[in-house]
Design a protein around this motif. Structure first.
Motif, PDB file in Angstrom:
ATOM      1  N   SER A  57       0.815  -1.199   0.000  1.00 19.14           N
ATOM      2  CA  SER A  57       0.000   0.000   0.000  1.00 19.14           C
ATOM      3  C   SER A  57       0.855   1.258   0.000  1.00 19.14           C
ATOM      4  CB  SER A  57      -0.928  -0.001   1.212  1.00 19.14           C
ATOM      5  OG  SER A  57      -0.177  -0.252   2.376  1.00 19.14           O
ATOM      6  N   ALA A  58       2.088   1.139   0.477  1.00 14.97           N
ATOM      7  CA  ALA A  58       2.943   2.323   0.523  1.00 14.97           C
ATOM      8  C   ALA A  58       3.723   2.516  -0.768  1.00 14.97           C
ATOM      9  CB  ALA A  58       3.904   2.228   1.697  1.00 14.97           C
ATOM     10  N   LEU A  59       3.974   1.420  -1.464  1.00 12.36           N
ATOM     11  CA  LEU A  59       4.810   1.514  -2.665  1.00 12.36           C
ATOM     12  C   LEU A  59       3.962   1.858  -3.888  1.00 12.36           C
ATOM     13  CD1 LEU A  59       6.963  -1.620  -1.971  1.00 12.36           C
ATOM     14  CD2 LEU A  59       7.772   0.734  -1.920  1.00 12.36           C
ATOM     15  N   GLY A  60       4.632   1.949  -5.031  1.00 17.74           N
ATOM     16  CA  GLY A  60       3.906   2.201  -6.264  1.00 17.74           C
ATOM     17  C   GLY A  60       4.714   3.069  -7.204  1.00 17.74           C
ATOM     18  N   GLY A  61       4.582   2.745  -8.487  1.00 12.47           N
ATOM     19  CA  GLY A  61       5.185   3.597  -9.498  1.00 12.47           C
ATOM     20  C   GLY A  61       6.694   3.565  -9.581  1.00 12.47           C
ATOM     21  N   LEU A  62       7.311   2.576  -8.934  1.00 16.87           N
ATOM     22  CA  LEU A  62       8.768   2.571  -8.920  1.00 16.87           C
ATOM     23  C   LEU A  62       9.375   2.358 -10.299  1.00 16.87           C
ATOM     24  CD1 LEU A  62       9.480   0.513  -5.681  1.00 16.87           C
ATOM     25  CD2 LEU A  62       9.334   2.985  -5.957  1.00 16.87           C
ATOM     26  N   ALA A  63       8.608   1.781 -11.209  1.00 13.78           N
ATOM     27  CA  ALA A  63       9.150   1.475 -12.532  1.00 13.78           C
ATOM     28  C   ALA A  63       9.680   2.723 -13.216  1.00 13.78           C
ATOM     29  CB  ALA A  63       8.073   0.807 -13.390  1.00 13.78           C
ATOM     30  N   ALA A  64       9.074   3.832 -12.941  1.00 20.95           N
ATOM     31  CA  ALA A  64       9.490   5.073 -13.583  1.00 20.95           C
ATOM     32  C   ALA A  64      10.935   5.417 -13.240  1.00 20.95           C
ATOM     33  CB  ALA A  64       8.562   6.211 -13.153  1.00 20.95           C
ATOM     34  N   ARG A  65      11.314   5.121 -11.986  1.00 20.78           N
ATOM     35  CA  ARG A  65      12.666   5.456 -11.570  1.00 20.78           C
ATOM     36  C   ARG A  65      13.634   4.293 -11.780  1.00 20.78           C
ATOM     37  NH1 ARG A  65      13.609   9.989 -11.989  1.00 20.78           N
ATOM     38  NH2 ARG A  65      15.462   9.704 -10.703  1.00 20.78           N
ATOM     39  N   THR A  66      13.106   3.095 -11.799  1.00 22.47           N
ATOM     40  CA  THR A  66      13.991   1.923 -11.871  1.00 22.47           C
ATOM     41  C   THR A  66      13.574   1.017 -13.025  1.00 22.47           C
ATOM     42  OG1 THR A  66      12.565   0.729 -10.376  1.00 22.47           O
ATOM     43  CG2 THR A  66      14.402   1.898  -9.375  1.00 22.47           C
ATOM     44  N   PRO A  67      13.771   1.449 -14.252  1.00 20.79           N
ATOM     45  CA  PRO A  67      13.293   0.647 -15.390  1.00 20.79           C
ATOM     46  C   PRO A  67      13.951  -0.725 -15.495  1.00 20.79           C
ATOM     47  CG  PRO A  67      14.663   2.502 -16.094  1.00 20.79           C
ATOM     48  CD  PRO A  67      14.383   2.714 -14.654  1.00 20.79           C
ATOM     49  N   LYS A  68      15.248  -0.802 -15.214  1.00 24.36           N
ATOM     50  CA  LYS A  68      15.916  -2.101 -15.354  1.00 24.36           C
ATOM     51  C   LYS A  68      15.371  -3.101 -14.341  1.00 24.36           C
ATOM     52  CE  LYS A  68      20.192  -0.021 -16.916  1.00 24.36           C
ATOM     53  NZ  LYS A  68      21.346   0.620 -16.281  1.00 24.36           N
ATOM     54  N   LEU A  69      15.208  -2.614 -13.114  1.00 20.17           N
ATOM     55  CA  LEU A  69      14.647  -3.476 -12.073  1.00 20.17           C
ATOM     56  C   LEU A  69      13.252  -3.919 -12.478  1.00 20.17           C
ATOM     57  CD1 LEU A  69      14.886  -4.682  -9.221  1.00 20.17           C
ATOM     58  CD2 LEU A  69      13.889  -2.595  -8.328  1.00 20.17           C
ATOM     59  N   ALA A  70      12.489  -3.001 -13.032  1.00 20.86           N
ATOM     60  CA  ALA A  70      11.108  -3.309 -13.392  1.00 20.86           C
ATOM     61  C   ALA A  70      11.049  -4.393 -14.462  1.00 20.86           C
ATOM     62  CB  ALA A  70      10.418  -2.041 -13.886  1.00 20.86           C
ATOM     63  N   ILE A  71      11.954  -4.320 -15.433  1.00 14.19           N
ATOM     64  CA  ILE A  71      11.930  -5.338 -16.496  1.00 14.19           C
ATOM     65  C   ILE A  71      12.305  -6.709 -15.925  1.00 14.19           C
ATOM     66  CG2 ILE A  71      13.074  -6.088 -18.614  1.00 14.19           C
ATOM     67  CD1 ILE A  71      13.322  -3.089 -19.310  1.00 14.19           C
ATOM     68  N   ALA A  72      13.374  -6.717 -15.134  1.00  8.37           N
ATOM     69  CA  ALA A  72      13.786  -7.993 -14.538  1.00  8.37           C
ATOM     70  C   ALA A  72      12.669  -8.564 -13.680  1.00  8.37           C
ATOM     71  CB  ALA A  72      15.045  -7.784 -13.707  1.00  8.37           C
ATOM     72  N   PHE A  73      12.067  -7.706 -12.889  1.00  8.66           N
ATOM     73  CA  PHE A  73      10.976  -8.124 -12.008  1.00  8.66           C
ATOM     74  C   PHE A  73       9.845  -8.721 -12.837  1.00  8.66           C
ATOM     75  CE2 PHE A  73       8.047  -6.457  -8.378  1.00  8.66           C
ATOM     76  CZ  PHE A  73       7.899  -7.747  -7.933  1.00  8.66           C
ATOM     77  N   LEU A  74       9.521  -8.034 -13.928  1.00  7.39           N
ATOM     78  CA  LEU A  74       8.422  -8.503 -14.768  1.00  7.39           C
ATOM     79  C   LEU A  74       8.698  -9.917 -15.289  1.00  7.39           C
ATOM     80  CD1 LEU A  74       5.727  -7.709 -16.007  1.00  7.39           C
ATOM     81  CD2 LEU A  74       6.969  -6.966 -18.042  1.00  7.39           C
ATOM     82  N   ILE A  75       9.914 -10.108 -15.789  1.00  7.30           N
ATOM     83  CA  ILE A  75      10.227 -11.436 -16.335  1.00  7.30           C
ATOM     84  C   ILE A  75      10.184 -12.495 -15.236  1.00  7.30           C
ATOM     85  CG2 ILE A  75      11.990 -12.795 -17.511  1.00  7.30           C
ATOM     86  CD1 ILE A  75      12.843 -10.193 -18.885  1.00  7.30           C
ATOM     87  N   LEU A  76      10.689 -12.138 -14.058  1.00  5.45           N
ATOM     88  CA  LEU A  76      10.645 -13.092 -12.947  1.00  5.45           C
ATOM     89  C   LEU A  76       9.203 -13.411 -12.562  1.00  5.45           C
ATOM     90  CD1 LEU A  76      13.557 -11.656 -10.807  1.00  5.45           C
ATOM     91  CD2 LEU A  76      13.458 -13.950 -11.792  1.00  5.45           C
ATOM     92  N   VAL A  77       8.372 -12.385 -12.545  1.00  3.50           N
ATOM     93  CA  VAL A  77       6.954 -12.611 -12.226  1.00  3.50           C
ATOM     94  C   VAL A  77       6.322 -13.513 -13.276  1.00  3.50           C
ATOM     95  CG1 VAL A  77       4.708 -11.468 -12.197  1.00  3.50           C
ATOM     96  CG2 VAL A  77       6.578 -10.550 -10.849  1.00  3.50           C
ATOM     97  N   MET A  78       6.634 -13.246 -14.525  1.00  7.68           N
ATOM     98  CA  MET A  78       6.098 -14.084 -15.595  1.00  7.68           C
ATOM     99  C   MET A  78       6.533 -15.538 -15.410  1.00  7.68           C
ATOM    100  SD  MET A  78       4.240 -12.312 -17.333  1.00  7.68           S
ATOM    101  CE  MET A  78       3.818 -10.616 -17.093  1.00  7.68           C
ATOM    102  N   GLY A  79       7.773 -15.690 -15.064  1.00  2.27           N
ATOM    103  CA  GLY A  79       8.289 -17.039 -14.842  1.00  2.27           C
ATOM    104  C   GLY A  79       7.559 -17.715 -13.695  1.00  2.27           C
ATOM    105  N   ALA A  80       7.335 -16.964 -12.617  1.00  2.00           N
ATOM    106  CA  ALA A  80       6.674 -17.543 -11.450  1.00  2.00           C
ATOM    107  C   ALA A  80       5.225 -17.882 -11.769  1.00  2.00           C
ATOM    108  CB  ALA A  80       6.737 -16.565 -10.277  1.00  2.00           C
ATOM    109  N   VAL A  81       4.615 -17.069 -12.616  1.00  2.00           N
ATOM    110  CA  VAL A  81       3.220 -17.303 -12.972  1.00  2.00           C
ATOM    111  C   VAL A  81       3.097 -18.475 -13.936  1.00  2.00           C
ATOM    112  CG1 VAL A  81       1.285 -16.282 -14.206  1.00  2.00           C
ATOM    113  CG2 VAL A  81       2.508 -14.952 -12.510  1.00  2.00           C
ATOM    114  N   GLY A  82       4.145 -18.689 -14.729  1.00  2.11           N
ATOM    115  CA  GLY A  82       4.127 -19.825 -15.643  1.00  2.11           C
ATOM    116  C   GLY A  82       3.670 -19.466 -17.043  1.00  2.11           C
ATOM    117  N   LEU A  83       4.086 -18.309 -17.480  1.00  4.11           N
ATOM    118  CA  LEU A  83       3.764 -17.904 -18.840  1.00  4.11           C
ATOM    119  C   LEU A  83       4.596 -18.735 -19.829  1.00  4.11           C
ATOM    120  CD1 LEU A  83       1.854 -15.446 -19.425  1.00  4.11           C
ATOM    121  CD2 LEU A  83       3.910 -14.283 -20.250  1.00  4.11           C
TER     122      LEU A  83
END
Lengths: 469, 486
Positions: free
Chosen positions: B352-378
């Protein structure tokens, strides 16, 4: 050449008298070196007898077989560890330092006799020699009320239990006409079960009670906590290690030589005693706030585990008790030694006095942690090998219920041993105590190092120890 | 170069050496030392022959009188886990916040590695048990020394819980030892035992409880969320990335061959527990505000599916479990690392406190996205192939296969829901002003994330290589079981 091992006993007796003279002539600095040299000589005598053919000697009074020698060396070794710790300790609590040394050595002589008896007369004399010296040692802090209470309690209970023992011996004599273990063995083996005299069974019962008193097994344990708590720490360390190991050696010798054919009679009794001992020891240890009292109760619990080897007697029983005894003794010596240092600094023996020790003295904290893990029976420490062997013994005779209860107790044990670790590492010390860190004197450092290395050595590669017996 | 023992010896010696490293550079020393083991693992991988059963065996007499041997070896079931351990340990060390930890921390990590490797390679029950226990001591200290919150009580619970499980297993081991004709602790002797059905039933529980607590399977999971959340990030990675695989590995190596009749008897019950756990943990994960706790619960859901795959006793289920163990290890390390990176930057893990971090940390956001995709099983990520096989396995399970698959399949849907919610609440949306100045990931952190992301995609695209490693061993295991239960 029988006299060589007798040499050990004679050496120790003469050594004790020599120490008294040294005390008389105020040669205090010589006490410890002379004692250690004497102990080394005694170990040498024992060692020399290792490869000799063992037959009962002195009209069948003693039997210096490998079993006796191994346990004797263990007792001498542990006594040596305890005495090495005593350099400054006894001076601080009493004027008469030489008497301490002498009395401990006298008691050690008794322990050796208990390890190597082959006749009830020697068993009785051994137990008495071992205990009488301790009655004095326990009460040696004359002006300390707790110490006095402990001495009185120990004396009364000790006398009481010896009474049982003696009565048991008498009844067995009545049944067999002999005090000799060989004779008793022959009697039990050759007499058909139903013809064995009721006197003999009464004797077993009474001896069981007497021996359980000595090893501190419940429900005959009531003296242990108060006596261990009230005695000077080093005397407690001596009592809970050497005396316990020797008593178990004597206990096992009697039962494995004589009583095995009658196990249907005493096994259920001993099984009950073992279960009660485990639970009483562990659950009481769980609720203690004093470290020393916790160790006292945990020593009861360990007696319970050691009873397993007697309960399921087999070829591995002696090795199991030897391993367990060594593991338990090493860890106890370390724990009591650490307590001495901490108590000297902080002044109490509560768990809280160990707070934040890891920051002040990482070495001491590490050593104490290994000792606690060993007592808890975690792998790579000697305690695990001991416990493993004990559990193995029980499994061999398929006392599955006992094994499950023992597992429950092992878990309870982890609770209070980890509590020490928690105080060491995860709680911070009071502000005032923080300023000065605890110093570990050289002799303590040596003892700690030796004990921990040996604990790990047995834990990692126990083969050499187990193969001894 | 195929001295398996050296794999255990190097981390042990490294651990001892690291205890005495007091400087801030301990991290790099530890990383270097752990990389030695990576290098040593490569020859095993290259020379490994999946068809050849147990290889690289080494055996020494340990305790002669008790017939205990120090016996280690690799087969298709253990090799992937050895790879996982040796691969993840350097990554985990690389993720650590250099300033917070001294040499003793890394020493504990490497000491734990010894225990883990011993568990995965042991072919003697005594060796296995020793490894099992000595993996516990360092992780207890890691979690309790550097943890946060009510770490003392939490870790006491964790320790007692797992210790209770393992002592039950010890009783089981001792019993089997008595049963073997030659009084042996050898794995082969245990597996060759023909115990009657009643005995197998309780032997099953003695082993299963130890493994179920470690995995953890509901209802033995109560130690897990708090322990995960309060442990330092590296501790959580060790716990979920590698340690819980000890439990699943234990099922495959010990439980299935020893007590197949017990498995047949209670398999349905366990399957139901697993499936219930999947749904239960997923629902709870969805309700979490603490990102770390969310992943902790998602971990319960994922391993529930893996354990379900094992108990489906189908080739797909077991193979899926094998590959998903690797996948879960990579995902867990990646996700907990991302959470740790966010926490280091913002000081918060609260959704609830976080949000919008992708704007400041694009590389982290991309890595995170791929990891999430992997965890979800895309598809095309590693999670896809694992979950696909597992669900196929569940479907093929005897009894209520369809229902297992339906409820097990919920992990995919529910997983997508809570993982995407996690991503959205942290990375997307309005960036709050207080975090205008946070920096993106760089240097080592970026490299670690890069490696993890590459692995996610690589395994997703080319899963066959990993599957081939374990297939013959799994098939043989299943044959054994069907032969013994027939």
């Amino acid at each position: 050449m029988p006299t060589y091992i007798m040499g050990a006993i004679i050496t120790l007796s003469l050594l004790a008298i020599l120490l008294l003279y040294l005390g008389l002539f105020k040669a205090r600095t010589a006490l410890l070196p002379v004692t250690l040299a004497g102990l080394a000589l005694a170990v040498g005598f024992e060692w020399y007898g290792w490869d000799q053919v063992a037959v009962p000697q002195y009209s069948g009074m003693v039997l210096f077989d490998r079993y006796a020698i191994a346990f004797s060396i263990l007792c001498i070794f542990i006594a040596g560890l305890v005495l090495s710790l005593s350099k400054a300790y006894f001076k601080a609590i009493s004027e008469n330092v030489a008497e301490y040394y002498a009395l401990i050595l006298f008691s050690l002589v008794g322990a050796l006799l208990v390890c190597s008896y082959h006749n009830f007369a020697i068993l009785f004399i051994g137990i008495e020699v071992m205990s009488v010296a301790l009655y004095i040692l326990v009460g040696i802090r004359k002006r300390d009320r707790l110490s006095n209470e402990a001495a009185l309690k120990y004396f009364l209970m000790g006398a009481f239990s010896t009474g049982f023992l003696l009565f048991g011996i008498t009844l067995m004599y009545g049944a067999t006409g002999s005090f000799d273990l060989g004779e008793l063995q022959r009697y039990v083996r050759t007499t058909p079960d139903h013809q064995i005299s009721p006197l003999f069974f009464g004797g077993i019962l009474l001896m069981l009670v007497g021996l359980c008193f000595k090893v501190g097994a419940a429900p005959f344990h009531f003296w242990t906590p108060d006596v261990y708590d009230g005695s000077p720490i080093l005397i407690t360390a001596y009592m809970s290690t050497v005396v316990k190991v020797a008593s178990f050696a004597g206990f096992l010798r009697l039962f494995s030589m004589v009583m095995v054919p009658l196990d249907s009679f005493w096994e259920p009794l001993l099984l009950t005693i073992a279960i009660i001992t485990l639970f009483v020891g562990n659950i009481s240890a769980l609720v203690q706030s004093s470290f020393k009292r916790m160790l006292a109760y945990s020593s009861i619990a360990h007696a319970g585990y050691m009873l397993f080897a007697i309960l399921s007697i087999g070829t591995l029983s002696p090795a199991a008790i030897l391993t367990y005894g060594l593991a338990y003794s090493l860890a106890s010596v370390v724990a009591f030694a650490a307590l001495i240092l901490v108590k000297r600094q902080i002044g109490t023996d509560q768990f809280e006095s160990f707070n934040g020790l890891a920051k002040q003295n990482p070495f001491l904290a590490f050593v104490l942690t290994v000792a606690m893990l060993s007592l808890a029976g975690i792998p790579l420490t000697a305690g695990f090998i001991g416990k493993f062997m004990m559990f193995g013994r029980v499994m061999e005779s398929y006392h599955t219920l006992l094994l499950v209860l023992a597992a429950v107790n092992a878990v309870i044990g982890v609770f209070y041993y980890l509590r020490v670790v928690v105080h060491l590492y995860f709680k911070s010390a009071d502000v005032e105590a923080d300023s000065s860190s605890i110093k570990v004197p050289l002799n303590f450092q040596i003892i700690f190092t030796v004990s921990i290395l040996l604990t790990l050595a047995v834990g990692i590669y126990p083969d050499w120890l187990i193969n001894l017996l | 170069m195929d001295n398996l023992f050296s794999l255990l010896l190097i981390p042990l010696l490294s651990a001892i050496a690291l205890f005495f490293v007091r400087s801030d550079r301990a991290k790099w020393v530890a990383l270097l030392l752990s990389l030695i083991n990576v290098g040593l693992t490569v020859p095993f991988l290259l020379r490994f022959d999946p068809q050849a059963g147990i290889q690289f065996e080494q055996m020494w007499v340990w305790i002669e009188r008790l017939n205990v041997n120090f016996h280690i070896g690799l087969d298709g079931i253990s090799l992937p886990l050895v790879l996982l351990t040796n691969g993840l340990i350097p990554l985990i060390i690389a993720t650590v916040d250099q300033k917070r930890f001294k040499g003793n921390f890394y020493a504990l990590v490497l000491f734990m590695q010894v225990g883990l490797l011993l568990v995965f390679t042991a072919l003697d029950a005594f060796s296995f048990y020793v490894g099992w226990e000595i993996a516990l001591i360092p992780i207890y200290f890691i979690c309790a020394l550097w943890g946060s919150g009510d770490r003392i009580a939490t870790n006491l619970k964790f320790f007692i819980y797992t210790f209770a499980g393992s002592i039950l297993m010890l009783i089981g081991i001792l019993y089997l030892y008595q049963q073997t004709p030659t009084h042996s602790f050898e794995w082969t002797a245990f597996a060759a035992l023909n115990l009657n059905e009643e005995v197998q039933h309780w032997v099953f529980w003695a082993f299963f409880l130890a493994f179920a607590i470690k995995i953890p399977i509901i209802p033995f999971h109560t130690w897990q969320p708090n322990t995960y959340v309060q442990a330092p990030a590296a501790g959580t990675m060790l716990l979920s990335g590698i340690m819980l695989k000890m439990g699943i590995f234990g099922l495959l190596r010990w439980l299935l061959p020893i007590a197949p009749l017990g498995v047949a008897e209670y398999g349905t019950l366990v399957m139901i527990l697993c499936v219930v756990g999947i749904v239960y943990a997923s629902v709870i994960a969805f309700r979490q505000d603490d990102a770390k706790r969310l992943i902790a619960y998602s971990s319960i859901a994922h391993v529930g599916l893996i354990a379900g795959g094992v108990f489906s006793l189908t080739i797909d289920g077991l193979q899926g479990a094998m590959i998903q163990m690797i996948n879960h290890g990579i995902s867990a390390v990646g996700l907990f690392f991302v959470i740790d990176l966010i926490e280091r930057r913002t000081g918060s893990r609260s959704l609830s406190a976080l949000g919008g971090l992708a704007a400041r940390t694009p590389k982290l956001a991309i890595a995170f996205l791929i990891l999430v995709m992997g965890a979800v099983g895309l598809p095309l990520t590693h999670g896809f192939i694992g979950e696909f096989l597992l669900l196929k396995g569940l479907f093929g399970a005897e009894g209520y296969g369809l229902w297992y698959a339906v409820f097990g399949g919920l992990t995919l849907i529910l997983g997508a829901v809570y993982m995407l919610r996690l991503y959205q609440k942290t990375m997307l949306g309005e960036l709050q002003t207080q975090w205008e100045s946070i920096r993106d990931v760089k240097s080592t952190d970026l490299l670690v994330l890069g490696i993890l992301v590459v692995l996610v995609i690589l395994i997703g695209v080319l899963p066959n290589y990993l599957l081939q490693l374990s297939e013959p061993a799994i098939q043989e295991l299943l044959q054994q079981i069907s032969f013994r239960t027939a």
